[in-house]
Design an enzyme around this catalytic site. Structure first.
Site, short mmCIF file in Angstrom:
data_model
loop_
_atom_site.label_atom_id
_atom_site.label_comp_id
_atom_site.label_asym_id
_atom_site.label_seq_id
_atom_site.Cartn_x
_atom_site.Cartn_y
_atom_site.Cartn_z
N LYS A 143 20.23 -27.09 -18.97
CA LYS A 143 20.33 -25.69 -18.54
C LYS A 143 21.13 -24.83 -19.50
O LYS A 143 21.22 -23.62 -19.31
CB LYS A 143 20.95 -25.63 -17.14
CG LYS A 143 20.06 -26.19 -16.04
CD LYS A 143 20.75 -26.20 -14.69
CE LYS A 143 21.79 -27.28 -14.59
NZ LYS A 143 22.31 -27.45 -13.22
N LYS A 144 21.68 -25.44 -20.55
CA LYS A 144 22.58 -24.69 -21.42
C LYS A 144 21.80 -23.80 -22.41
O LYS A 144 20.59 -23.88 -22.54
CB LYS A 144 23.49 -25.66 -22.16
CG LYS A 144 24.38 -26.48 -21.22
CD LYS A 144 25.20 -25.59 -20.30
CE LYS A 144 26.19 -26.37 -19.45
NZ LYS A 144 25.57 -27.13 -18.36
N LEU A 145 22.56 -22.99 -23.13
CA LEU A 145 21.95 -21.98 -24.00
C LEU A 145 21.17 -22.59 -25.15
O LEU A 145 20.25 -21.98 -25.68
CB LEU A 145 23.04 -21.05 -24.54
CG LEU A 145 23.85 -20.32 -23.46
CD1 LEU A 145 24.94 -19.48 -24.08
CD2 LEU A 145 22.94 -19.45 -22.59
#
Length: 401
Positions: free
Chosen positions: A209-211
């Site tokens: 879910k991270k950038l």
């Protein structure tokens, strides 16, 4: 005993937009080609999945991007933070200060590595750690201050670095400033420096879910401390025949994809910022919602889009708004994050007697409706219309009660 959860109970009716995106940084043909190249090169039994040179290239590129002297790759951000804290070799009574409004993964390693977790209040505007509150909680046993760039908003580290210098530990000197940048890769701090350039160590996550993401898991530590960098390299690789260690290495296919994601990070962050600013424009003027601060220069990356309902709606009104958005409009949202001791038994047991009323009050007003740059523009307008309509309905309900 206070309780809270990441999401409030709601019907399981199908939603057009989930509670949160399953993936943050998205993949293109370039990531696919990089992965395929690694698959092709690793077909032979003579080759395998280890390639120190490729991982080192990813580390070097990441260090350059963050203006850090060293970057050390790990198989996850959580394990990376665990090993950084292990390097402090904390003794009973040693304290680590961190914001109560946080992800549990920031606090669990502190406890596991023998530190006494000291919880502090967030700033009411940024929701990042409040340096004024931290100063009241520092003692001669403080070993570290953990500052989280919470939900992508880059914190100003200078006040914490100054506090550390003014409150040294009697044996170890100034407490170290450890930065949790799991949600802030590619950001810029108020000092004008890339996230990762300041502090003793900065931890990044490449979870799905991270950038940016490396096949759903992965992490990195940046630091200017050569001794810390050397120790971390030993700890992630069974101690390199010198001390205790374990296996927390990144694979070459993750490194290959990470190099592509890193090269595209500014582009992806710019798209996220633009979408968040568009949402702010569309939601402007809603009387009962506090919108996130709009900062220039990549200081806010909007990992999540935070909304705060009025204090009079805290808890029940916020929950009713989330339920209405989900059930009537198909819009999921999440409480990202509740106060850690309200939702995790292990943390509650190890922080017994501590309370952060400001953090609890803010968490009871917080919701984060789903936001992602790849949501089509027309759907974003529908989302904002749903938020406006649902907020107006809850406001009428509360006006009559």
């Amino acid at each position: 005993m206070p309780t809270d959860a990441t999401t409030v109970p709601r019907s399981r009716a199908p939603r057009r937009w989930p509670d949160e995106p399953a993936q943050g940084g998205w993949y293109t043909d370039a990531e696919t080609a990089a992965a395929q190249k690694m698959l092709d090169e690793s077909r032979s039994w003579r080759t395998g999945w280890r390639n120190k040179d490729l991982v080192a290239a990813f580390e070097e590129a990441f260090a350059q991007a963050t203006r850090a002297r060293h970057a050390i790759a790990f198989n996850g951000g959580g394990t990376a933070l665990e090993m950084v804290l292990r390097c402090l070799e904390m003794q009973p009574g040693d304290q680590v200060v961190s914001c109560a409004l946080n992800f549990v993964g920031t606090h669990l390693p502190v406890i596991h590595q023998g530190g006494d977790l000291v919880l502090a209040e967030p700033d009411p505007l940024t929701l990042n750690l409040d340096p004024a509150d931290v100063e009241h909680r520092l003692t001669d046993r403080t070993r570290a201050i953990v500052v989280t760039h919470w939900n992508g908003l880059a914190a100003d580290l200078r006040p914490f670095l100054d506090l550390a210098e003014r409150h040294p530990h009697p044996h170890h000197g100034p407490p170290v400033v450890i930065v949790d940048a799991a949600r802030a890769a590619g950001g810029i701090t108020p000092a004008g420096l890339p996230v990762g350039a300041e502090g003793w160590a900065t931890i990044f996550s490449f979870e799905t879910k991270k950038l940016m993401t490396t096949f759903g898991q992965g992490g990195m530590v940046t630091t200017g401390d050569a001794r810390l960098a050397d120790r971390l390299r030993r700890l992630r690789t069974y101690g390199l025949s010198q001390e205790w260690g374990t296996n927390q290495q990144l694979s070459k296919i993750q490194a290959a994809v990470g190099l592509v994601q890193l090269g595209r990070l500014d582009e992806m962050n710019a798209a996220r910022i633009a979408r968040a600013h568009e949402r702010t424009r569309l939601l402007h003027g809603i009387e009962h919602l506090t919108l996130p601060p709009e900062l220039d220069g990549g200081r806010h990356l909007y990992y999540r889009y935070n909304l705060l309902v009025p204090a009079s709606w805290a808890g029940a009104g916020r929950d009713a708004l989330m339920e209405l958005l989900a059930d009537r409009y198909g819009l999921g949202s999440i409480i990202n994050d509740p106060v850690t001791y309200t939702g995790h038994d292990y943390i509650r047991a190890h922080t017994d007697g501590q309370a952060c009323p400001r953090a609890e009050a803010l968490a009871a007003r917080l919701l984060c409706p789903c936001l992602h740059p790849q949501i089509p523009a027309d759907e974003e307008r529908e989302i904002c219309d749903a938020i406006r309509r649902a907020t107006d309905e809850i406001a009428r309900t509360f006006a009559t009660t």
